[in-house]
Design an enzyme around this catalytic site. Structure first.
Site, PDB file in Angstrom:
ATOM      1  N   ASP A 177      21.529  -6.015  12.335  1.00 58.41           N
ATOM      2  CA  ASP A 177      22.348  -4.757  12.823  1.00 58.41           C
ATOM      3  C   ASP A 177      23.233  -5.372  13.621  1.00 58.41           C
ATOM      4  O   ASP A 177      22.990  -6.027  14.807  1.00 58.41           O
ATOM      5  CB  ASP A 177      21.041  -3.955  13.488  1.00 58.41           C
ATOM      6  N   HIS A 178      24.389  -5.197  13.351  1.00 58.85           N
ATOM      7  CA  HIS A 178      25.679  -5.873  13.958  1.00 58.85           C
ATOM      8  C   HIS A 178      25.700  -5.601  15.380  1.00 58.85           C
ATOM      9  O   HIS A 178      26.480  -6.186  16.065  1.00 58.85           O
ATOM     10  CB  HIS A 178      26.855  -5.862  13.201  1.00 58.85           C
ATOM     11  N   LYS A 182      26.973  -7.924  19.301  1.00 59.19           N
ATOM     12  CA  LYS A 182      28.230  -7.673  20.304  1.00 59.19           C
ATOM     13  C   LYS A 182      27.751  -8.466  21.551  1.00 59.19           C
ATOM     14  O   LYS A 182      26.655  -8.490  22.048  1.00 59.19           O
ATOM     15  CB  LYS A 182      28.093  -6.306  20.410  1.00 59.19           C
ATOM     16  N   GLU A 216      33.127   7.933  17.124  1.00 61.01           N
ATOM     17  CA  GLU A 216      34.068   7.391  16.420  1.00 61.01           C
ATOM     18  C   GLU A 216      35.068   8.505  16.204  1.00 61.01           C
ATOM     19  O   GLU A 216      34.843   9.727  16.253  1.00 61.01           O
ATOM     20  CB  GLU A 216      33.467   7.074  15.116  1.00 61.01           C
ATOM     21  N   HIS A 240      21.217   1.493  15.376  1.00 62.37           N
ATOM     22  CA  HIS A 240      22.147   0.979  16.413  1.00 62.37           C
ATOM     23  C   HIS A 240      21.497   1.366  17.569  1.00 62.37           C
ATOM     24  O   HIS A 240      21.563   0.737  18.624  1.00 62.37           O
ATOM     25  CB  HIS A 240      23.418   1.345  16.099  1.00 62.37           C
ATOM     26  N   LYS A 331      31.184  11.502  14.437  1.00 62.09           N
ATOM     27  CA  LYS A 331      32.641  11.107  13.860  1.00 62.09           C
ATOM     28  C   LYS A 331      33.552  12.370  14.344  1.00 62.09           C
ATOM     29  O   LYS A 331      33.154  13.211  14.537  1.00 62.09           O
ATOM     30  CB  LYS A 331      32.331  11.014  12.296  1.00 62.09           C
TER      31      LYS A 331
END
Ligand code: NAP
Length: 484
Positions: A177-178, A182, A216, A240, A331
């Site tokens: 899970d990128h 961070k 986003e 996330h 979004k």
């Protein structure tokens, strides 16, 4: 401040899907940055693997093009680029057939750390895992990295876990899970558990509520087909946003070790109350000017999938009972902004009188843009005229604080890939965590699917549907502004 780079041991990393979008945009540029920083031994090897028929030189050319696109020019010194490209190999392989596997085996050197990045569709995870074993390429020391989406509900996630478990032990599986890679997210743990200042206040006695926003500006872009089957809840919240919630809400682990941290995160997920239908808002962006609507983007006029989601989440335990977490993602919103805001309660009594004004302390943890943290503190407005209070930020933007050139400010993917090579699973999701997250989200999704309601419309460039603001207004709170 100069960064301290600790080189990893030499490795063989195979990227299944080495020609794909994720490899081009994130994985390979990230590896280049680590190479340039001196973290990657020159005897390491990166093997791109995909079906396309490419020679090694053609693959290197493709990767070179990707570096030019995704790395700034001043960081593309020719010796660094040439050195990095010389580590690359390419194998044309079919994940579901026989082609290429014996060649891939020849690239494996037994005396290096061996890792395989599954940067392909999840339907290929099983066939690849199977073939790695069939061909004697993987053994008990092999590490595999798998990408999201990890299932689309509890059942599919379980199946995926079972498939991988047939071939690999949990200690070999790195579910990415990128968000966890961070810098700010890890700093959240440093802030909480490396200082005495915050932890005593980190509970429902002092915290009024917490907001997590991942906004986003982009629409669904070319991923319309995938996104429409998924939506904001599956694409963003289940992974996330829940991971961020876990890190804020968890109890201090006894040590910063993979299972100690993941056990605590799991306890948070298990303490989440079911979400009531009236405490969540789903939205879908409309058209505005030349910006097409969500329905147009996904080419499905009847779609009921949400491109925006806001919800109130209660963590039922001693620390957090009574302090809601508000989650919001979408979004085509006003700005690209990811942040966590910890909103503290009012001081119990104002000795300066109401006319002096009152401000709440808010700790803001920014994930993007400009990773960093800000603590709003109340001070006296300078000058004569009595005691009037104002709110000023104690600001720490990492790039400023650590120096813009500092390589400590690394991209999430490069950090996580280096963690795989180091064999550190702390920032990766364990199988039971993923299943617990789906077990919580499934009934929420089923509840709205059974009612078959259209999401609320919202304009591109806004903060989402009005109803999302109402979610907080009715509790006399408001969302922090999403702004440029
Ligand atoms: P992509 O651009 O469609 O790339 C897929 C890759 O898989 C290509 O290299 C393709 O190359 C290879 N491939 C497809 N079928 C194959 C087969 N049978 N055997 C061997 N290789 C095969 O997809 P992506 O966007 O890079 O995404 C990869 C994974 O990461 C997906 O699971 C996705 O959900 C996940 N992910 C992507 C992003 C992102 O930003 N792109 C973000 C988060 C997660 P050939 O066609 O040459 O075989």
């Amino acid at each position: 401040m100069v960064s301290r780079v600790i080189p990893v041991d030499p490795f063989d990393l195979t990227i299944f899907g080495g020609t794909g979008d994720l490899a081009r945009r994130k994985i390979l540029p990230g590896l280049y940055r680590r190479f340039r920083a001196g973290q990657m031994p020159e005897t390491s090897q990166i093997v791109g693997a995909a079906r396309s028929d490419l020679t090694e030189d053609q693959y290197r050319d493709e990767v070179h093009e990707a570096l030019k696109e995704f790395i700034s020019k001043d960081k593309l010194e020719s010796n660094a680029v040439d050195g990095f490209l010389s580590l690359l190999r390419y194998v044309s392989i079919d994940a579901t057939g026989d082609k290429g596997w014996s060649e891939l085996k020849e690239h494996q050197r037994g005396d290096h750390i061996s890792a395989f990045y599954f940067s392909v569709a999840p339907s290929l995870f099983g066939p690849i895992a199977e073939r790695l074993h069939e061909h004697g390429i993987a053994d008990a020391s092999t590490r595999i990295v798998v990408e999201k989406p990890f299932g689309r509900d509890l059942e599919t996630a379980r199946k995926l876990n079972q498939t991988l478990a047939q071939h690999f032990d949990e200690t070999q599986i790195y579910r990415i899970d990128h968000y966890l890679g961070k810098e700010t997210v890890q700093n959240l743990m440093a802030l909480r558990f490396g200082n005495v200042l915050f932890e005593p206040l980190w509970n429902s006695q002092y915290v009024d509520h917490i907001q997590i926003t991942v906004a986003e500006t982009v629409g669904v872009g070319g991923r319309g087909g995938y996104y429409d089957r998924s939506g904001a809840m599956r694409d963003m919240v289940q992974n996330h946003l829940m991971q961020l919630l876990c890190l804020i809400a968890m109890e201090p682990p006894s040590q910063f070790e993979p299972d100690a941290v993941r056990d605590e995160k799991l306890k948070v997920i298990r303490a989440l109350d079911p979400v009531k239908p009236e405490e969540l808002v789903r939205g879908q962006y409309t058209a505005k000017g030349k910006t097409p609507s969500y329905l147009h983007d996904v080419e499905n006029e009847d779609s009921r999938t949400e491109s925006f989601m806001a919800m109130k989440v209660n963590v039922s335990n001693w620390r957090w009972a009574g302090t809601p977490f508000y989650l919001r993602t979408g979004k085509r919103l006003r700005a690209r902004q990811s942040e966590i805001a910890v909103v503290f309660k009012d001081a119990p009594h104002s000795i300066f009188g109401e006319e002096a004004g009152r401000h709440r302390n808010i700790l803001t943890i920014r994930l993007q843009p400009n990773e960093g943290m800000t603590l709003g503190v109340t001070i006296k407005e300078p000058g004569p005229g009595g005691m009037r209070l104002i709110d000023v930020p104690l600001d720490m933007t990492f790039a400023d604080a650590l120096g813009a050139e500092n390589d400590n400010v690394t991209d999430a993917y490069e950090r996580l890939v280096m963690d795989v090579i180091r064999g550190n699973q702390t920032l990766f999701m364990r199988g039971d965590e993923v299943e617990a997250a789906w077990a919580w989200t499934d009934p929420i999704i089923e509840s709205w699917e059974s009612r078959d309601r259209r999401p609320y419309p919202y304009e591109p460039g806004s903060s989402g549907p009005e109803e999302s603001a109402m979610l907080l207004h009715r509790e006399e709170r408001r969302w922090r502004e999403i702004r440029e």
